[in-house]
Design a protein around this motif. Structure first.
Motif, PDB file in Angstrom:
ATOM      1  N   PRO A   1       3.104 -17.048 -21.033  1.00 41.02           N
ATOM      2  CA  PRO A   1       2.679 -16.673 -22.392  1.00 41.02           C
ATOM      3  C   PRO A   1       2.861 -17.834 -23.372  1.00 41.02           C
ATOM      4  O   PRO A   1       3.722 -18.683 -23.179  1.00 41.02           O
ATOM      5  N   PHE A   2       2.064 -17.850 -24.413  1.00 40.91           N
ATOM      6  CA  PHE A   2       2.202 -18.849 -25.471  1.00 40.91           C
ATOM      7  C   PHE A   2       3.322 -18.402 -26.406  1.00 40.91           C
ATOM      8  O   PHE A   2       3.534 -17.203 -26.597  1.00 40.91           O
ATOM      9  N   SER A   3       4.029 -19.366 -26.985  1.00 37.47           N
ATOM     10  CA  SER A   3       5.119 -19.013 -27.901  1.00 37.47           C
ATOM     11  C   SER A   3       4.544 -18.648 -29.266  1.00 37.47           C
ATOM     12  O   SER A   3       3.400 -18.984 -29.578  1.00 37.47           O
ATOM     13  N   GLU A   4       5.379 -17.981 -30.038  1.00 31.67           N
ATOM     14  CA  GLU A   4       4.991 -17.589 -31.402  1.00 31.67           C
ATOM     15  C   GLU A   4       4.478 -18.806 -32.159  1.00 31.67           C
ATOM     16  O   GLU A   4       3.473 -18.774 -32.837  1.00 31.67           O
ATOM     17  N   ARG A   5       5.252 -19.869 -32.007  1.00 32.17           N
ATOM     18  CA  ARG A   5       4.949 -21.104 -32.723  1.00 32.17           C
ATOM     19  C   ARG A   5       3.575 -21.644 -32.332  1.00 32.17           C
ATOM     20  O   ARG A   5       2.809 -22.102 -33.159  1.00 32.17           O
ATOM     21  N   GLN A   6       3.301 -21.545 -31.033  1.00 33.93           N
ATOM     22  CA  GLN A   6       2.013 -22.057 -30.546  1.00 33.93           C
ATOM     23  C   GLN A   6       0.851 -21.198 -31.031  1.00 33.93           C
ATOM     24  O   GLN A   6      -0.207 -21.713 -31.367  1.00 33.93           O
ATOM     25  N   ILE A   7       1.097 -19.897 -31.063  1.00 31.57           N
ATOM     26  CA  ILE A   7       0.033 -18.989 -31.551  1.00 31.57           C
ATOM     27  C   ILE A   7      -0.241 -19.314 -33.021  1.00 31.57           C
ATOM     28  O   ILE A   7      -1.384 -19.439 -33.440  1.00 31.57           O
ATOM     29  N   GLU A   8       0.864 -19.493 -33.731  1.00 32.53           N
ATOM     30  CA  GLU A   8       0.741 -19.810 -35.154  1.00 32.53           C
ATOM     31  C   GLU A   8      -0.016 -21.138 -35.322  1.00 32.53           C
ATOM     32  O   GLU A   8      -0.907 -21.267 -36.154  1.00 32.53           O
ATOM     33  N   LEU A   9       0.359 -22.083 -34.471  1.00 33.59           N
ATOM     34  CA  LEU A   9      -0.244 -23.416 -34.537  1.00 33.59           C
ATOM     35  C   LEU A   9      -1.737 -23.359 -34.243  1.00 33.59           C
ATOM     36  O   LEU A   9      -2.546 -24.005 -34.904  1.00 33.59           O
TER      37      LEU A   9
END
Ligand code: ADP
Length: 965
Positions: A514-522
């Motif tokens: 899964p992608f991290s929160e930070r990556q999704i945000e990014l």
């Protein structure tokens, strides 16, 4: 008991000694506790002031172990530097450095990483030559050094000396080691603190330090040592350090001592709910707890382990950090019994050390997390900068921006594939990718998934928001199409501009990570950037298009207006058509063109104007005129609309096309020239490159064609008018000649008639009966009237045929007035009108046609008398500025305003009953005007309806004949 004591002095002695021992042990414990507290206090008071803490440690060591001096040394390169001390040893002031070597106690402790003990250093010349030399010089004997160990690395040593030979007890050695550990913690804490400070001061420098910290801190080793010491000093069998995790309120094993590996493994994996355990209670109550004989709470997860390890008594101590309880130190004994207060106190100080170690670890983790975050931020920052520079570099070129975006999004979000699709109507072609082959891109472009839940694309479009799928295989709604790229995890972000989806960014992993929160945000940030870039470029393109359109419209208008001018100003149709054609070619970006006119009789098109046509082409159309329906020219005439060929080489072959192709022409456009629903010709343009003509070009050419049609029409009309006016002129001349001739022919017999009448009246043929003379008088009057009419008609005929001319001579205006008066006097008398003449005295002699001027004045006075029924008619004449100013005033009906200038036209009479009754031809004033103008003068009328009229003349005294033509 007392008696028993007194009867056995040896036993009593023994008891007293034991009592004393106990007493001293007690005192020692108390002191140890106090000093431990002091150290902890120092550490907690000031993390940064390492020197202060080390001094406290040195002081405490001196207090607890009876020595002359304590010295704490820290490694600095190849030297050991004295950083804290207590007691007298003036030979090595603070800051002194000595090289690390096996030849002295502290040096060896550092190198060998073990406690080094010497009963009498002065005697150890062989083993410690350097140390022994010092000892003899300064007088110390028993010496002990413990290394400051941080994991496997010695960072310094703590050294104690006695001036006597008295070896150190095991307990004292252990104490020194404990102090060494505390010193390490203090040093680490200070360093960490400093590092945290440093990071806060300069965020960007953080990346490096994090790595440095991780290499210098080993929580595991520190905790292991602490728990091992605690077990040993408290006389228990095993110890465990549990860490409390506040977020899920569980306890997790941090470190153990004395526990079987298999058990360690078992416990390590457990997340033990704190509430169910005694540890949980200790954390809650924030104070130690002991069970002299275990009676574990039923349902406690630790029960099994406790039973398996043969546990009987347990001591649980809270580990405190700056933010409350961090965990517990659990000490277990296989033998039941209470733990003494001294033991509890001592172990609590170990627990406190563990707390500090854990706190350090937390700090360290914080630093690391912060460092990670910062280095991430730095990477994002760098990425953002790079992106910005790409955007600014290629302001209006979208591709490099999207390419960079795709690559960076993939890199920073650790995706295997990134792709950006840009919306174009209902489809989303792939515009930028990362990690895809051309074949894969082609495949993606070959199908257009709809908004549904079966693919990452469809779902993102459907929901219009960021979609994260941790594993597509775990999502039943995903179909196989999604798995074409080997998608396992993915993020889909819609590119939104002003609420509408302009595209989509997709990040794909081929592993189910899964992608991290930070990556999704990014990824959302990247999508925003892409959206902005796409929007910017679209806006720019729109502006460009508008500007272009505007420029085109302006030049079209210019061209059209200049063509319009040409059409309006020149009747030379060839010139006009040439002009139109040239403009048409320029505006249509065509190399050349032609205008054809349809020849109705022969039913073919004839070349009327050509632009950039080579001889061969002109010859070709001359030799073989284009028929209706043939080629683009004939075609557009039949279809009555524009016809074009984008690529001549692909068109149905035609001889004319072949000539065109030979001349390098590749595309053709023809528009019909339509006038009043009838095709009168065609306008054709040609380009040397393949391609269709844009609709606006076609429309423009159509308007040029319309102009051409108008020009042709104008030319035709003009030709017709010319013909007609030529005809008219001829007819008019014939008529005038005829009238002049006729009048002349009429005048001669009339003159004869009047002559004979006069002779008869004068009695030349004898006297005539009364009846006869009356008839003769009427014949004479009517004959004169007829002669007057014939003269008038003759004058008009002369004027029209340009034969009217003056015969100039000297004259006196007074004579003119008098002869007119003589001729009209009787007429005025008949109507009972007063006829006045006011001729100024001394009028100069005039030069002019006296007879014609008399005719004019006669006409004016005659009209005045004719139209006036009562009152007077007055003629006045004077000379002003070389002119005769002549006026004829009457008291008649007056002339309506609208007729005042028109009465000077031929045949114009004021249309009323009066005029009709009075009769007349309506030619008199026209002739008068002509005569006056031939003299270089002018005539006009002023009048008030019902009051009368004044005809005025301004006549040069000396006239020079003017031509009327
Ligand atoms: P004719 O008098 O033969 O009709 P003229 O050219 O002399 O032709 O005059 C044109 C017309 O001007 C007359 O028919 C009459 O309507 C108007 N007109 C000329 N003189 C006068 C006048 N003094 N008072 C009123 N109407 C006049």
């Amino acid at each position: 008991m007392a008696g028993h004591t007194s009867t056995n002095p040896a036993a009593a002695q023994d008891l007293i000694r034991k009592g004393e021992e106990l007493e001293s042990e007690h005192a020692q414990s108390r002191q140890q506790q106090a000093t431990a507290n002091e150290i902890l206090h120092a550490i907690s008071r000031s993390r940064a002031d390492v020197t202060g803490i080390l001094e406290t440690i040195a002081r405490s060591t001196a207090k607890l172990i009876d020595v002359r001096d304590v010295e704490i040394l820290q490694c600095e390169g190849d030297n050991l530097k004295s950083v804290a001390r207590d007691g007298a040893a003036p030979q090595w002031p603070l800051g002194t450095s000595r090289p690390i070597g096996r030849d002295w106690i502290a040096g060896r402790a550092v190198i060998d990483r073990v406690v080094v003990e010497v009963a009498d250093l002065q005697a150890e010349q062989k083993e410690f030559p350097r140390g022994a030399a010092f000892a003899r010089e300064f007088g110390h004997r028993s010496t002990l050094a413990a290394p400051l160990l941080q994991g496997d690395v010695a960072i310094g040593a703590i050294l104690i000396r006695r001036m006597v030979v008295r070896p150190f007890s095991e307990r004292q050695i252990e104490l020194l080691q404990a102090f060494a550990d505390q010193a390490v913690i203090a040093i680490n804490t200070a360093r960490l603190f400093e590092e945290v400070q440093a990071r806060n001061r300069d965020l960007t420098a953080l990346g490096e330090v994090g790595r440095a910290v991780s290499s210098t801190l080993d929580l595991k080793a520190v905790l292991k040592t602490i728990v091992a010491r605690a077990v040993k000093l408290s006389g228990t069998d095993l110890g465990l350090i549990f860490r409390y995790h506040a977020q899920d309120r569980t306890l997790r094993l941090e470190e153990t001592w004395g526990l079987e590996d298999t058990l360690v493994e078992r416990i390590r994996g457990m997340h033990i709910p704190a509430e169910a355990t005694s540890s949980g209670e200790v954390i809650k109550r924030r104070e130690p707890m002991q069970l002299a004989d275990v009676d574990m709470k039923p349902g406690s997860p630790l029960r099994d382990i406790a039973v398996a390890t043969g546990l009987r008594a347990v001591l649980i101590l809270p580990l405190f950090g700056s933010k409350g309880a961090l965990g517990t130190l659990v000490l277990q004994r296989n033998r039941p019994g209470e733990f003494s207060k001294a033991v509890v106190n001592l172990t609590q100080s170990f627990a406190d050390q563990s707390g500090i170690a854990l706190e350090n670890a937390r700090l360290f983790e914080e630093v690391q997390a912060r460092t990670r975050e910062l280095s991430e931020t730095l990477r994002y920052q760098t990425a953002a900068n790079e992106l910005l520079s790409v955007i600014s570099r290629s302001k209006f070129d979208l591709q490099p921006v999207l390419d960079t975006l795709a690559r960076m999004a993939a890199e920073l979000c650790e995706a295997d594939i990134a792709l950006i699709r840009r919306r174009e109507g209902e489809v989303y072609p792939v515009v930028a990718t990362f990690g895809l082959t051309q074949e894969q891109i082609d495949h993606l472009n070959s199908y257009n998934p709809g908004p549904d839940r079966a693919s990452l694309f469809g779902r993102t479009i459907l929901e219009g928001r960021t979609i994260h799928v941790a594993d597509v295989l775990a999502d039943a709604e995903f179909n196989n199409a999604t798995r074409f790229l080997g998608v396992r995890a993915g993020i889909g972000v819609p590119l939104l501009r002003e609420g509408s989806v302009v595209g989509i960014l997709m990040l794909i992993r081929t592993t189910p990570r899964p992608f991290s929160e930070r990556q999704i945000e990014l990824s959302t940030t990247f999508a925003d950037q892409a959206g902005i870039a796409i929007q910017n470029v679209r806006l720019f393109e729109e502006v460009q298009a508008r500007t272009h359109e505007l420029a085109r419209t302006v030049s079209e208008l210019k061209a059209l207006s200049s063509v319009g001018q040409a059409v309006g100003s020149s009747l030379e149709v060839k010139v006009v058509l040439q002009r139109i054609l040239e403009h048409a070619c320029t505006m249509a970006d065509a190399g050349g063109g032609a205008i054809y006119v349809f020849n109705q009789a022969r039913a073919w098109f004839e070349l009327q104007a050509g632009h950039n046509m080579n001889e061969e082409l002109i010859e070709a159309v001359r030799q073989r005129p284009i028929h209706l329906g043939e080629s683009v020219v004939g075609g557009c005439a039949v279809r009555r609309e524009a016809v074009q060929i984008a690529d001549l080489t692909q068109a149905t072959p035609h001889p004319l096309y072949a000539t065109h192709i030979k001349a390098g022409v590749r595309s053709l456009l023809a528009v019909p020239l339509i006038l009043q629903g009838e095709v009168i010709g065609a306008l054709a343009v040609r380009r040397t490159h393949v391609g269709t003509f844009a609709p606006e070009t076609v429309a423009l050419l159509q308007s040029f064609a319309n102009q051409s049609a108008i020009a042709l029409q104008n030319a035709r009309l003009y030709r017709k008018i010319e013909e007609k006016s030529r005809e008219l002129e001829l007819a008019s001349r014939h008529k005038s000649q005829f009238v002049a001739a006729m009048s002349h022919e009429l005048r001669t017999p009339l003159a004869a008639i009047l002559g004979y009448v006069e002779l008869m009246e004068e009695g030349f043929y004898g006297s005539l009966p009364e009846k006869c003379t009356g008839a003769l008088t009427r014949i004479h009057a009517n004959g004169n009237h007829l002669l007057g009419l014939i003269n008038t008609v003759l004058d008009i005929a002369k004027i029209e045929s340009g034969q009217f001319s003056l015969s100039l001579s000297e004259y006196a205006f007074k004579t003119v007035v008098e002869s007119v008066r003589a001729a009209t006097e009787s007429l005025a008398q008949n109507k009972k009108l007063a006829l006045k003449t006011e001729v100024a005295d001394g009028l100069p002699m005039g030069m002019g046609d006296e007879q014609r001027l008399t005719q004019v004045l006669l006409n004016l006075v005659g009209n005045a008398i004719k139209f006036t029924d009562a009152g007077e008619v007055c003629v006045s004449a004077k000379a002003i500025n070389g002119h005769f100013a002549v006026s004829v005033t009457d008291t008649g009906p007056g002339i309506p305003e609208e007729h005042r200038s028109r009465i000077f036209e031929q045949f114009h009479q004021v249309d009323n009953a009066n005029t009709k009754r009075k009769g007349g031809t309506g030619l008199g004033l026209a002739i008068a005007k002509q005569i006056i103008e031939l003299h270089g003068g002018r005539i006009w009328v002023e009048s008030t309806l019902g009051r009368g009229s004044t005809f005025q003349m301004e006549l040069p005294v000396r006239a020079q004949e003017k031509s009327t033509q």
